[in-house]
Structures are given as structure tokens and as C-alpha cells.
Design a protein around this motif. Structure first.
Motif, PDB file in Angstrom:
ATOM      1  N   ALA B  24       0.836  -1.204   0.000  1.00 19.42           N
ATOM      2  CA  ALA B  24       0.000   0.000   0.000  1.00 19.42           C
ATOM      3  C   ALA B  24       0.872   1.256   0.000  1.00 19.42           C
ATOM      4  CB  ALA B  24      -0.914  -0.014   1.222  1.00 19.42           C
ATOM      5  N   LEU B  25       1.931   1.209   0.776  1.00 17.34           N
ATOM      6  CA  LEU B  25       2.826   2.368   0.858  1.00 17.34           C
ATOM      7  C   LEU B  25       3.662   2.519  -0.405  1.00 17.34           C
ATOM      8  CD1 LEU B  25       4.393   2.116   4.444  1.00 17.34           C
ATOM      9  CD2 LEU B  25       3.158   4.082   3.542  1.00 17.34           C
ATOM     10  N   LEU B  26       4.183   1.381  -0.878  1.00 16.54           N
ATOM     11  CA  LEU B  26       5.183   1.403  -1.949  1.00 16.54           C
ATOM     12  C   LEU B  26       4.778   0.444  -3.062  1.00 16.54           C
ATOM     13  CD1 LEU B  26       8.060   1.100   0.602  1.00 16.54           C
ATOM     14  CD2 LEU B  26       7.737   3.083  -0.869  1.00 16.54           C
ATOM     15  N   PRO B  27       3.880   0.870  -3.955  1.00 15.57           N
ATOM     16  CA  PRO B  27       3.405  -0.044  -4.997  1.00 15.57           C
ATOM     17  C   PRO B  27       4.548  -0.491  -5.911  1.00 15.57           C
ATOM     18  CG  PRO B  27       2.694   2.185  -5.435  1.00 15.57           C
ATOM     19  CD  PRO B  27       3.299   2.199  -4.073  1.00 15.57           C
ATOM     20  N   ARG B  28       4.351  -1.659  -6.510  1.00 13.54           N
ATOM     21  CA  ARG B  28       5.395  -2.246  -7.339  1.00 13.54           C
ATOM     22  C   ARG B  28       5.587  -1.453  -8.636  1.00 13.54           C
ATOM     23  NH1 ARG B  28       5.527  -8.225 -10.132  1.00 13.54           N
ATOM     24  NH2 ARG B  28       7.635  -8.023 -10.916  1.00 13.54           N
ATOM     25  N   ARG B  29       6.838  -1.295  -9.021  1.00 14.12           N
ATOM     26  CA  ARG B  29       7.142  -0.713 -10.331  1.00 14.12           C
ATOM     27  C   ARG B  29       8.060  -1.679 -11.051  1.00 14.12           C
ATOM     28  NH1 ARG B  29       8.882   5.188  -8.613  1.00 14.12           N
ATOM     29  NH2 ARG B  29       9.718   3.908  -6.966  1.00 14.12           N
ATOM     30  N   ARG B  30       7.643  -2.052 -12.260  1.00 11.94           N
ATOM     31  CA  ARG B  30       8.411  -3.060 -12.991  1.00 11.94           C
ATOM     32  C   ARG B  30       9.817  -2.560 -13.297  1.00 11.94           C
ATOM     33  NH1 ARG B  30       5.311  -7.211 -14.531  1.00 11.94           N
ATOM     34  NH2 ARG B  30       3.065  -6.849 -14.512  1.00 11.94           N
ATOM     35  N   GLY B  31      10.779  -3.432 -13.096  1.00 13.04           N
ATOM     36  CA  GLY B  31      12.142  -3.117 -13.522  1.00 13.04           C
ATOM     37  C   GLY B  31      12.954  -2.329 -12.529  1.00 13.04           C
ATOM     38  N   ASP B  32      12.381  -1.980 -11.376  1.00 15.93           N
ATOM     39  CA  ASP B  32      13.181  -1.190 -10.435  1.00 15.93           C
ATOM     40  C   ASP B  32      14.050  -2.063  -9.534  1.00 15.93           C
ATOM     41  OD1 ASP B  32      11.382  -2.216  -8.637  1.00 15.93           O
ATOM     42  OD2 ASP B  32      10.728  -0.298  -7.821  1.00 15.93           O
ATOM     43  N   GLY B  33      13.851  -3.380  -9.595  1.00 12.71           N
ATOM     44  CA  GLY B  33      14.705  -4.301  -8.849  1.00 12.71           C
ATOM     45  C   GLY B  33      14.517  -4.238  -7.346  1.00 12.71           C
ATOM     46  N   ARG B  34      13.404  -3.651  -6.917  1.00 10.05           N
ATOM     47  CA  ARG B  34      13.212  -3.477  -5.476  1.00 10.05           C
ATOM     48  C   ARG B  34      12.166  -4.416  -4.879  1.00 10.05           C
ATOM     49  NH1 ARG B  34      13.717   3.020  -4.403  1.00 10.05           N
ATOM     50  NH2 ARG B  34      15.863   3.157  -5.107  1.00 10.05           N
ATOM     51  N   LEU B  35      11.589  -5.273  -5.706  1.00  7.83           N
ATOM     52  CA  LEU B  35      10.493  -6.117  -5.220  1.00  7.83           C
ATOM     53  C   LEU B  35      10.930  -7.004  -4.047  1.00  7.83           C
ATOM     54  CD1 LEU B  35       7.588  -7.104  -5.521  1.00  7.83           C
ATOM     55  CD2 LEU B  35       8.414  -8.818  -7.148  1.00  7.83           C
ATOM     56  N   ALA B  36      12.093  -7.657  -4.210  1.00  4.49           N
ATOM     57  CA  ALA B  36      12.555  -8.566  -3.144  1.00  4.49           C
ATOM     58  C   ALA B  36      12.801  -7.786  -1.845  1.00  4.49           C
ATOM     59  CB  ALA B  36      13.822  -9.281  -3.587  1.00  4.49           C
ATOM     60  N   ALA B  37      13.413  -6.605  -1.993  1.00  4.80           N
ATOM     61  CA  ALA B  37      13.679  -5.787  -0.792  1.00  4.80           C
ATOM     62  C   ALA B  37      12.375  -5.390  -0.117  1.00  4.80           C
ATOM     63  CB  ALA B  37      14.471  -4.541  -1.187  1.00  4.80           C
ATOM     64  N   LYS B  38      11.362  -5.057  -0.932  1.00  6.02           N
ATOM     65  CA  LYS B  38      10.078  -4.658  -0.349  1.00  6.02           C
ATOM     66  C   LYS B  38       9.418  -5.830   0.365  1.00  6.02           C
ATOM     67  CE  LYS B  38       9.029  -1.071  -3.744  1.00  6.02           C
ATOM     68  NZ  LYS B  38       8.240  -0.795  -4.953  1.00  6.02           N
ATOM     69  N   ILE B  39       9.532  -7.028  -0.214  1.00 10.21           N
ATOM     70  CA  ILE B  39       8.919  -8.205   0.431  1.00 10.21           C
ATOM     71  C   ILE B  39       9.597  -8.467   1.782  1.00 10.21           C
ATOM     72  CG2 ILE B  39       8.675 -10.720   0.260  1.00 10.21           C
ATOM     73  CD1 ILE B  39       8.198 -10.337  -2.741  1.00 10.21           C
ATOM     74  N   VAL B  40      10.929  -8.367   1.814  1.00  7.44           N
ATOM     75  CA  VAL B  40      11.633  -8.636   3.081  1.00  7.44           C
ATOM     76  C   VAL B  40      11.323  -7.521   4.095  1.00  7.44           C
ATOM     77  CG1 VAL B  40      13.880  -8.970   4.152  1.00  7.44           C
ATOM     78  CG2 VAL B  40      13.429  -9.949   1.923  1.00  7.44           C
ATOM     79  N   LEU B  41      11.318  -6.280   3.637  1.00 10.76           N
ATOM     80  CA  LEU B  41      10.963  -5.186   4.551  1.00 10.76           C
ATOM     81  C   LEU B  41       9.529  -5.351   5.043  1.00 10.76           C
ATOM     82  CD1 LEU B  41      12.570  -2.093   2.766  1.00 10.76           C
ATOM     83  CD2 LEU B  41      13.148  -2.940   5.047  1.00 10.76           C
ATOM     84  N   GLY B  42       8.639  -5.791   4.137  1.00 13.70           N
ATOM     85  CA  GLY B  42       7.246  -6.016   4.523  1.00 13.70           C
ATOM     86  C   GLY B  42       7.125  -7.112   5.577  1.00 13.70           C
ATOM     87  N   THR B  43       7.911  -8.176   5.406  1.00 15.04           N
ATOM     88  CA  THR B  43       7.897  -9.260   6.397  1.00 15.04           C
ATOM     89  C   THR B  43       8.352  -8.736   7.755  1.00 15.04           C
ATOM     90  OG1 THR B  43       8.426 -10.792   4.613  1.00 15.04           O
ATOM     91  CG2 THR B  43       8.723 -11.598   6.848  1.00 15.04           C
ATOM     92  N   LEU B  44       9.368  -7.876   7.717  1.00 17.27           N
ATOM     93  CA  LEU B  44       9.868  -7.282   8.958  1.00 17.27           C
ATOM     94  C   LEU B  44       8.798  -6.386   9.596  1.00 17.27           C
ATOM     95  CD1 LEU B  44      12.400  -7.058  10.692  1.00 17.27           C
ATOM     96  CD2 LEU B  44      13.130  -5.143   9.300  1.00 17.27           C
ATOM     97  N   LEU B  45       8.141  -5.594   8.751  1.00 15.30           N
ATOM     98  CA  LEU B  45       7.062  -4.743   9.262  1.00 15.30           C
ATOM     99  C   LEU B  45       5.963  -5.605   9.878  1.00 15.30           C
ATOM    100  CD1 LEU B  45       5.928  -1.843   9.460  1.00 15.30           C
ATOM    101  CD2 LEU B  45       4.858  -2.196   7.234  1.00 15.30           C
TER     102      LEU B  45
END
Lengths: 145, 478
Positions: B24-45
Motif C-alpha cells: 500500500a505504501l510502496l506499490p510495485r514498479r516493474r524493472g526497479d529491482g526493489r520487489l525482493a527488498a520490499k517483500i523482506v521489509l514487509g515481512t519485517l514490518l
């Protein structure tokens, strides 16, 4: 050419870094396992079983659920640590004291008067001790069979 | 239902609420290479959110499986609703081109040594955890004992803070006992091994955070090498199996710093990254006392970094947003301290100045740090790592250099704070330093590596000898 040479040096060092890391990890693994094995001698389960099995064989038929309270007398020595950990192995003291099916508390190392005072204030009666290393508390009003 | 399935349910619900809130905070953008980081940060949150919901469960009547699952499902639903609501909002913005991390088949080759080292790390930490099923000294006394009371104590769970139990450091914050107690409630047992699982999971999370965070910014090669160096710390692996709160604290601090680093090069979503950083910093406050110092340091360093990258006005706004996001964690800890009537740390007393100016105290602390440091940073690895840094040279991305400096200055401020706290301790100095120095250093190990590896150029970038990027930052607003 300069950039290529620099890149090769970089990659070689990176590979060396991985190799040294792997070597150190192997050493850590051996060392940590040795520490873990040594510390296992104070494992609370071993302590609890060794120390209380004779008591439990005698007391359990009469009392059903038996609980432990353990706190160290003082200091930081290994023996106190081992005894201290017995409480975690057994059960948490106050919760245990609240459980209605617990009829007897074994208080290990009862040199901390506050534990005995707390138990006494919460409906436990001293039936044996306190001796150095042990006290037995019975739930008030309970009649052992 | 087996214990394993219930624990999996606990972890799934926790991660789901965090990942949905992150989406919700950080929607996915194709090609930015941040999806994995967001998933791990989300798990931490999610680990933070679920501990708060479990606190709510305790407050409405004590630990009970049905209530706990109900509250967790409600948290997931709230996060999903937030995601659905913000999705429409985000859809109104035109798509934005974001530069992804350097890529290459060769960089994937680094996964093999990483997996080997990770396997060795597990082989090191798992036997240690197994030898201490209840955790080491502080772990079972200060954290697990309270967790057991929370799980078994019914509506009198707060009795663990009875004055007769004051030897168990009442003022230690709540995240770890809440999280362990929540897992025990799901598992319907208070078996000790659950604490070991939580403890080792924190080490895995630290490694995953560094891997995915650095991969998003600097590419896979750098990320793999950084994690390999991270795992060579003997202290990290020992304390990782000890069930102490230092590794979870390090996990939240690292997550917060990674969110800020990613936010410094993402102008449009910057406030969202700052919210994420603030929430995770608040979680650090709820994990260990050092988290308070981390929040203070972060406000200063993140403020300076944003000022440098985006200008004064955006910096003030984003710091405001971050401080607001810290409030849940800070508020819970402050309320808890009021309830237990905590005395609080006394940093300044009559003897503080004499302690600070006593050379013998400094000599003892420095000597012990020298003795203990090799357990945290293996010098053989460090020598090769320095050669690696010299060969690499400096990162040319300006925003990432600023982010790196932000991490390094934060680490320096925390180290200075820890040093001052130890020097002015009211406890026996020798006991204090020998029992805490390596844990304090381990807390800073992963943020230090984040800063260092952000500052260095990657092997992929060495190819770009002619057209090196000049910068990827917002124009400062004067």
C-alpha cells in the motif's frame, strides 16, 4: 587495458574474500560447536532431571503437578546459572503458582526471601525447609493423599 | 493441528499484514529491482505489526488462540483494504522510469559461494541454539520468562512485573517477549525450541535484508559479497543462537536504514520510505533500550542526508513524517515504562564527570574492546575486505554516497553513545564491558556493512569507464 586489468584484480580479490570467509566460517563452526558442547553440561533439562528426579518419584503420586521455582543465590558462577535455568525448564513461577492443579512447589536455592514471601502471600505454605538449596511449599488447604 | 502448521500460520499472517501494508505504501514498479527488498521489509514490518496486535490481545483478556488469530486476520484485512484504497490513488500517477540495479549473468554466480557460506552459518548457529534450548542467561531471564507469563498467565499476564520478580530487569522492552509469546500461543505449547526458531530467524532476516537491500541498490555481486562478510562474524552466529534481543534489534535498525537508503533515490515515493523507516525504528525502540539512541541518531543523520539530496524543506517534511511513524513504538514503550514505574537510565549523576575523565576506565574499556573485537570482525576477512575496497574505488552515484555516509555516521553515533554509556556505567565496569561489548558491536555490524558496500563501486560498474552516471538525485530546492 588499465580498466580491464583493474577489473581482473578486483575479481581476484573478491574471490579471495569469499575463500577467506569460507575458511574462517569453517573455523568458527568448529569453535562454536565446541563451546556449545561445553555449555550443554549446564543444560537446564539435564539439571532438572538430575536434581529433581528422586524428589518427583516420591512426591508426584501425592501431589500431582509439581512445580519449581529457582533463582540464583548471587553471583555469576556457572553453578548459579545452571540452577537459574532450571526455572525456565520447569515453569514460570508466578503463573505456576496461579495454576490450580499445581499443589506443590519446589523452591530451588531459596535464599532469596522475596520468592518465599511472594509464595506465602499467594496461598502457599512452607512444608519443608528452607534448607540451603531447597524448600517445599504446599498449596494451603491441600491434603496430600 | 500440528505445532509446525500452527507456527507456519503465525508467520504467514504476520508476513501478510506487513507485505500488504508495504504494498500500500510502496506499490510495485516493474524493472526497479526493489520487489525482493520490499517483500523482506514487509515481512519485517509484519513482525512489528503482529507484536502490537498480540499486545492488544493480552490487554483484552490474555493470550488465547482464537482471539490471537482473530486479531491477526483483522490486521491482514486492514492492510489489504489500505492496499486496495491506495492502489486507486497510485493508478492516477503516470508510470515512472526507475533505474534498476546492475544486472548480469556473472553476478548470479556469486549465489553459489553465498549459499555455501549460509549453510556453514546455519551449521554454526543451530548447534549453539540447540545447546541452549531456553536461551542464554539474559535471554531466558529477561525475555523468555516474561513471554512464558504472557502465554500462560491468562488475564493476569502482567503479574510477571510484580516487584518480587524485579531481578528480571522489568524495564526491558516488549517486542521479543510479545513475539515469542504469540508464537507459543499459536503452537499451543511453551516448548523451548520455539524461542530458538525465532532467534535463528532473526539472523536469517538480517542476512536477507542486507542481500535484498544491497541488490536493489548495488546489484547482486555486491549484495552476495556483503552477506558473505556479514556471516563471518562469529559473534553474530553465537548471539544469533542465544535468543538475546541484540540480533532482532540489529534487524530493525538495518531495515530502517535500508528503507531510508532506498528512499533517498526515489523522490516520488520518498515520504512512504520515510514512513517505513520510522515504523521500523519505532520497532527497534520496542526491542531494546539502544533503539532509543538509534532513533535520535537517525533523526539527525537522515535529516542531514535528505537536506543534502533534496533540500531543507523536503528534509523537514520527511523527518516529520518519520518521527510520526516512530510514535507507535515509542508510545508503547513509554506507556509500558509508566505502568511498571521504571526508573529510567541515569546518564548524568554526581560521578559521571569523574568517570568520563578517568583514564584507567578508558584504558580498560579499550583493552577489552581490543580483546573482544576479533570475535565480531575476523581480522583475516577484514584485511581482504580492505583490499577489495581499495580495488573497487568509490561509488559514483551521489545519492547512494550520501546514503552510505548516513549509515556510517549513524553507526559512529551509536558507537559513541554505547562507549559513553559503558564508561559511565553504575555497574562494575569490567563485568559490564566483558558481558556486553561484543553484543553491542554485533548490533552495528550489519548497518556498518550496508554503509561500506553502498560506498564502493561494483564489478559491473568498472566496465563503465567512459559513461559513469553523474548522479540520480532530486534537484535541491533552495
Amino acid at each position: 587495458l588499465h580498466a580491464s586489468a583493474r577489473r581482473v584484480v578486483f575479481i581476484v580479490i573478491a574471490v579471495a574474500l569469499v575463500a577467506v570467509s569460507g575458511w574462517r566460517m569453517m573455523a568458527h563452526r568448529a569453535q562454536t560447536r565446541a563451546v556449545a558442547t561445553n555449555n550443554a553440561s549446564t543444560d537446564p533439562a539435564a539439571w532438572g532431571v538430575q536434581r529433581y528426579t528422586p524428589f518427583l518419584q516420591y512426591l508426584k503420586p501425592a501431589y500431582g503437578v509439581v512445580g519449581f521455582i529457582a533463582r540464583p543465590a548471587s553471583g555469576d558462577d556457572n553453578e548459579a546459572r545452571g540452577r537459574y535455568q532450571t526455572a525456565a525448564y520447569a515453569l514460570a513461577p508466578i503463573v505456576l503458582a496461579r495454576r490450580e492443579d499445581t499443589q506443590l512447589l519446589i523452591v530451588d536455592f531459596p535464599t532469596n526471601d522475596d520468592v518465599l514471601a511472594y509464595a506465602s502471600a499467594h496461598g502457599w505454605r512452607l512444608v519443608w525447609g528452607p534448607q540451603p538449596g531447597l524448600a517445599l511449599l504446599e498449596r494451603q488447604g491441600y491434603n496430600p493423599q | 493441528m500440528s505445532t509446525g502448521i500452527m507456527l507456519l500460520l503465525a508467520l504467514t499472517l504476520s508476513a501478510a499484514s506487513g507485505i500488504a501494508a508495504t504494498a500500500a505504501l510502496l506499490p510495485r514498479r516493474r524493472g526497479d529491482g526493489r520487489l525482493a527488498a520490499k517483500i523482506v521489509l514487509g515481512t519485517l514490518l509484519g513482525a512489528w505489526i503482529s507484536s502490537v496486535t498480540f499486545l492488544a490481545v493480552l490487554m483484552v483478556g490474555g493470550a488465547a488462540l482464537g482471539t490471537t488469530v482473530g486479531f491477526d486476520v483483522l490486521a491482514v484485512l486492514a492492510a489489504v483494504l489500505l492496499y486496495v484504497g491506495t492502489r486507486r490513488l497510485h493508478a492516477t500517477h503516470p508510470p515512472e522510469l526507475v533505474e534498476g540495479p546492475p544486472r548480469g549473468v556473472a553476478s548470479l554466480a556469486w549465489l553459489a559461494p553465498l549459499l555455501l557460506v549460509a549453510w556453514l552459518a546455519l551449521q554454526t548457529t543451530l548447534p549453539f541454539a540447540a545447546a541452549h534450548p531456553h536461551g542464554q542467561w539474559d535471554a531466558w531471564s529477561n525475555w523468555n520468562l516474561k513471554a512464558r507469563h504472557f502465554a500462560l498467565g491468562g488475564d493476569r499476564w502482567f503479574d510477571v512485573y510484580d516487584p518480587s520478580m524485579s531481578g528480571h530487569w522489568h524495564d526491558y522492552p516488549l517486542w521479543l517477549p510479545l513475539s515469542l509469546s504469540r508464537m507459543w500461543t499459536y503452537a499451543m505449547t511453551t516448548d523451548a525450541w520455539v524461542g530458538g526458531v525465532l532467534s535463528v530467524a532473526a539472523v536469517v532476516m538480517v542476512a536477507l535484508l542486507l542481500l535484498t537491500g544491497l541488490r536493489a541498490m548495488r546489484g547482486m555481486t555486491h549484495a552476495c559479497i556483503a552477506v558473505i562478510v556479514l556471516l563471518t562474524s562469529e559473534s553474530l552466529l553465537r548471539w544469533g543462537g542465544s535468543q538475546y534481543a541484540d540480533i532482532p534489534l540489529s534487524m530493525f535498525m538495518l531495515g530502517s536504514l535500508i528503507a531510508l537508503c532506498l528512499g533517498l533515490s526515489d523522490a516520488r515515493r520518498a515520504p512512504a520510505w520515510w514512513i517505513m523507516a520510522g515504523l521500523l525504528a519505532g520497532a527497534a525502540v520496542c526491542t531494546k533500550h539502544e533503539g532509543k539512541l538509534f532513533c535520535l541518531a537517525l533523526v539527525v543523520t537522515a535529516g542531514m542526508a535528505t537536506w543534502r539530496v533534496a533540500g531543507l524543506k523536503p528534509a523537514a517534511k520527511r523527518i516529520g513524517v518519520m518521527v510520526l511513524a516512530m510514535l507507535p513504538g515509542v508510545g508503547i514503550t513509554a506507556g509500558f515504562n509508566m505502568l511498571i514505574d521504571a526508573e529510567g537510565a541515569q546518564f548524568f549523576g554526581a560521578t559521571t564527570w569523574s568517570m568520563l575523565t578517568d583514564p584507567s576506565r578508558h584504558a580498560m574499556v579499550l583493552r577489552e574492546i581490543g580483546n573482544i573485537a576479533p570475535l565480531v570482525f575476523d581480522w583475516r576477512v577484514l584485511v581482504v575486505a580492505v583490499l577489495y575496497a581499495l580495488a573497487a574505488g568509490l561509488n559514483r552515484h551521489r545519492s547512494q554516497r550520501v546514503a552510505a555516509l548516513m549509515c556510517l555516521v549513524t553507526v559512529a553515533m551509536l558507537a559513541a553513545g554505547y562507549y559513553a554509556t559503558v564508561i559511565t556505567t553504575r555497574l562494575d565496569l569490567y563485568t559490564h564491558i566483558t558481558t556486553s561489548a561484543d553484543r553491542l558491536m554485533v548490533q552495528l555490524w550489519s548497518p556498518l556493512l550496508l554503509g561500506v558496500f553502498l560506498l564502493l563501486r561494483t564489478p559491473e560498474e568498472l566496465r563503465q569507464v567512459v559513461h559513469e552516471p553523474e548522479g540520480d538525485i532530486e534537484q535541491p530546492q533552495h
